[in-house]
Design a protein around this motif. Structure first.
Motif, PDB file in Angstrom:
ATOM      1  N   THR A 184     -71.506 -32.984-132.724  1.00 46.03           N
ATOM      2  CA  THR A 184     -71.515 -34.238-132.557  1.00 46.03           C
ATOM      3  C   THR A 184     -70.371 -35.105-131.873  1.00 46.03           C
ATOM      4  O   THR A 184     -69.220 -34.643-131.926  1.00 46.03           O
ATOM      5  N   GLU A 185     -70.708 -35.977-130.851  1.00 52.62           N
ATOM      6  CA  GLU A 185     -69.716 -36.756-130.301  1.00 52.62           C
ATOM      7  C   GLU A 185     -69.984 -38.165-130.774  1.00 52.62           C
ATOM      8  O   GLU A 185     -71.163 -38.819-131.072  1.00 52.62           O
ATOM      9  N   PHE A 186     -68.954 -39.014-131.302  1.00 53.96           N
ATOM     10  CA  PHE A 186     -68.853 -40.133-131.858  1.00 53.96           C
ATOM     11  C   PHE A 186     -68.362 -41.200-130.786  1.00 53.96           C
ATOM     12  O   PHE A 186     -67.335 -41.069-130.297  1.00 53.96           O
ATOM     13  N   LEU A 187     -69.206 -42.216-130.611  1.00 52.72           N
ATOM     14  CA  LEU A 187     -68.823 -43.416-130.084  1.00 52.72           C
ATOM     15  C   LEU A 187     -68.292 -44.362-130.830  1.00 52.72           C
ATOM     16  O   LEU A 187     -69.006 -45.188-131.546  1.00 52.72           O
ATOM     17  N   ASP A 188     -66.998 -44.723-130.709  1.00 52.29           N
ATOM     18  CA  ASP A 188     -66.290 -45.722-131.665  1.00 52.29           C
ATOM     19  C   ASP A 188     -66.841 -47.131-131.457  1.00 52.29           C
ATOM     20  O   ASP A 188     -67.330 -47.673-130.459  1.00 52.29           O
ATOM     21  N   TRP A 189     -66.696 -47.805-132.752  1.00 53.55           N
ATOM     22  CA  TRP A 189     -67.192 -49.261-132.722  1.00 53.55           C
ATOM     23  C   TRP A 189     -66.864 -49.949-131.703  1.00 53.55           C
ATOM     24  O   TRP A 189     -67.075 -51.028-131.295  1.00 53.55           O
ATOM     25  N   SER A 190     -65.489 -49.387-131.555  1.00 55.43           N
ATOM     26  CA  SER A 190     -64.746 -50.637-130.868  1.00 55.43           C
ATOM     27  C   SER A 190     -65.134 -50.549-129.187  1.00 55.43           C
ATOM     28  O   SER A 190     -64.861 -51.781-128.454  1.00 55.43           O
ATOM     29  N   ASP A 191     -65.749 -49.514-128.868  1.00 60.64           N
ATOM     30  CA  ASP A 191     -66.298 -49.671-127.360  1.00 60.64           C
ATOM     31  C   ASP A 191     -67.827 -48.861-127.134  1.00 60.64           C
ATOM     32  O   ASP A 191     -67.918 -48.555-126.175  1.00 60.64           O
TER      33      ASP A 191
END
Length: 526
Positions: free
Chosen positions: A96-103
């Motif tokens: 899994t790759e996580f796309l951070d909430w910030s961007d």
């Protein structure tokens, strides 16, 4: 959960089984698509699987999944255990790759534009589902694919959920299986309200009184927390103060300031920014800003607002009921001396039940592992062992099971939270034993106010005006955000400048196209 929720919701599964949190090319009826359809000639084992009618899992597959949110601290441990189980059940593993909430709003569409190699992805109506479905980013999910590779989901999912998830008559998402309400509430410091003997918070006016008092009297605490720098195009109170308060609904909160009245059977579209209600709200926001309710640098803030509240640096923010209920649970566990409470700023107004696309999982259009990806989603929603693990983490560490339907936080609960595993919310969700009674009562009180309206399942195809839509988004970020956060002194000029820039960006053309599609949609319903 995060704003980004924007229209992040309270779920009945969250009520009845909370545990996700804190506190969406093919297109034919062939069941075999992607790389697994082009295997070498069948071995005896493969032939047996084919003859039995069972999906062929003889070849090990490595899947890639994209989720929104920060990577949890115990990801390696939890997903390591998950992969052991997946290897046994479907002969697959997942990374899994996580796309951070910030961007995430910037990175998410780039993953598709670059045609990166991944298989599964979280999506939602607030997380670019319609946009990517229309752009061809997601695989069309046929009945044959679903019934063959997701038999448990195919059986358990209400038919209306599948219908609601269709875009232009085609399905691109496996929606989560639960009931949700999209209205926003505010989380606030009840101990501070009591300290200053303030009135109950149940309206915009009483909330403003609370915020301005905290700003004036409390040193080192920001009264209201928001994080506009993550690309959200609206003030974070707008859903409550503008939409809910006026019984309006935005056609697409991520893209446009165009809305309609919930009870308008004709679906007449208007520009929210060009209304007296918006102008009145600007005065409300300017008053809050002038009284120091939020930082003058708010538009560049990327902080995790909930963590700032927990650290006693911020006193309040707006979110969905499920998220703030989980926040209350977490604070009562970790800092029992800090008293939080939840307020509905628009009691008595219509409540909107989310359609099924509020959370879900989709398959990348170019995935080489379509069948195994669908089998994974089937397990995530319906396999108790897999569901518990991916929703709550490791039993005894991240959570403590309490029978089959409830749980309590484990010693390492904070190490597995804060990302979009809501994509597979289902009736298997557990309820936190410490779930606030007041949140449950609020949700139950909303049921009589849930309102269904003609445009509930309408999806705007922005393709004919995609350039104008992109330009409008840029205008919203540049002109509307500073105006709404009270950073523009002359409100009338600020509003006029915003409307002028929107016209230059092509909003009239977009509105005409949108109205045409809505008219056709309503005519087809009749």
């Amino acid at each position: 959960m995060k704003n980004k929720t924007k229209k992040l919701t309270v779920t009945l599964a969250t009520m009845m089984a909370l545990g996700t949190i804190l506190s969406a090319c093919g297109g034919n009826n062939n069941a075999n698509t992607g790389a697994e359809a082009t295997k070498a000639p069948a071995t005896a084992t493969e032939g047996a699987a084919a003859n039995s009618g069972a999906p062929d899992t003889s070849k090990e597959v490595k899947l890639k999944m994209l989720l929104i949110g920060g990577q949890p601290g115990d990801y390696d441990k939890v997903f390591g255990e998950l992969n052991t189980k997946l290897k046994e059940k479907i002969n697959a593993t997942v990374e899994t790759e996580f796309l951070d909430w910030s961007d995430w709003t910037q990175k998410y569409p780039l993953k598709f534009a670059a045609n990166e190699d991944f298989d599964l992805v979280y999506t939602a109506n607030w997380a670019l589902y319609n946009d990517q479905a229309l752009k061809g980013g997601f695989l069309e999910l046929t009945d044959d694919l679903l019934s063959t590779y997701m038999p448990q989901t195919w059986e358990a999912m209400p038919k209306v959920n599948w219908e609601q998830a269709k875009v232009d008559g085609k399905l691109y998402m496996v929606p989560n299986n639960n009931v949700e309400v999209t209205d926003k509430v505010v989380l606030y410091r009840e101990d501070l309200r009591k300290k200053y003997n303030l009135p109950e918070i149940n309206s915009l006016e009483s909330y403003a009184t609370y915020l301005k008092t905290v700003a004036k009297e409390e040193t080192g605490i920001t009264a209201y927390g928001a994080k506009p720098a993550d690309g959200w195009k609206w003030h974070e109170l707008d859903q409550a103060t503008l939409e809910q308060n006026n019984d309006w609904n935005l056609v697409d909160a991520n893209l446009l300031p165009l809305a309609y009245k919930l009870d308008d059977a004709t679906g007449k579209i208007f520009n929210i920014y060009d209304t007296p209600e918006f102008r009145e709200l600007l005065t409300y926001y300017k008053d809050l800003a002038d009284n120091g309710v939020w930082s003058k640098n708010v538009v560049s803030n990327k902080n995790d607002v909930w963590q700032d509240i927990k650290a006693e640096k911020v006193s309040s923010y707006a979110q969905n009921l499920g998220t703030v209920a989980a926040n209350v649970t977490e604070m009562r566990r970790d800092k029992p001396d800090v008293e939080l409470a939840i307020a509905d700023l628009t009691p008595g107004k219509k409540k909107i039940a989310a359609i099924s696309t509020q959370n879900g999982m989709a398959i990348h259009a170019t995935s080489k592992n379509v069948e195994r990806s669908l089998m994974l989603i089937d397990l995530l929603q319906n396999d108790k062992e897999i569901h518990d693990l991916t929703m709550y983490g490791i039993a005894g560490t991240n959570y403590i099971p309490d029978g089959d339907k409830k749980y309590s936080a484990g010693p390492a609960a904070a190490n597995y939270t804060g990302f979009s595993n809501w994509g597979w919310n289902s009736p298997l969700n557990r309820q936190d034993s410490a779930y606030p009674v007041e949140a449950d009562n609020m949700f139950n009180s909303w049921q009589s106010s849930i309102y269904h309206f003609p445009l509930e399942t309408f999806v705007f195809d922005s393709t004919p005006v995609k350039n104008e839509v992109a330009n409008i988004g840029n205008v919203m970020l540049r002109y509307a955000i500073p105006l709404e956060y009270g950073l523009i002194d002359d409100l009338d000029k600020g509003q006029a400048d915003l409307i002028k820039q929107l016209k230059s960006a092509g909003i009239d053309k977009v509105q005409t196209e949108l109205q045409s599609q809505i008219d056709a949609f309503l005519a087809a319903q009749k």
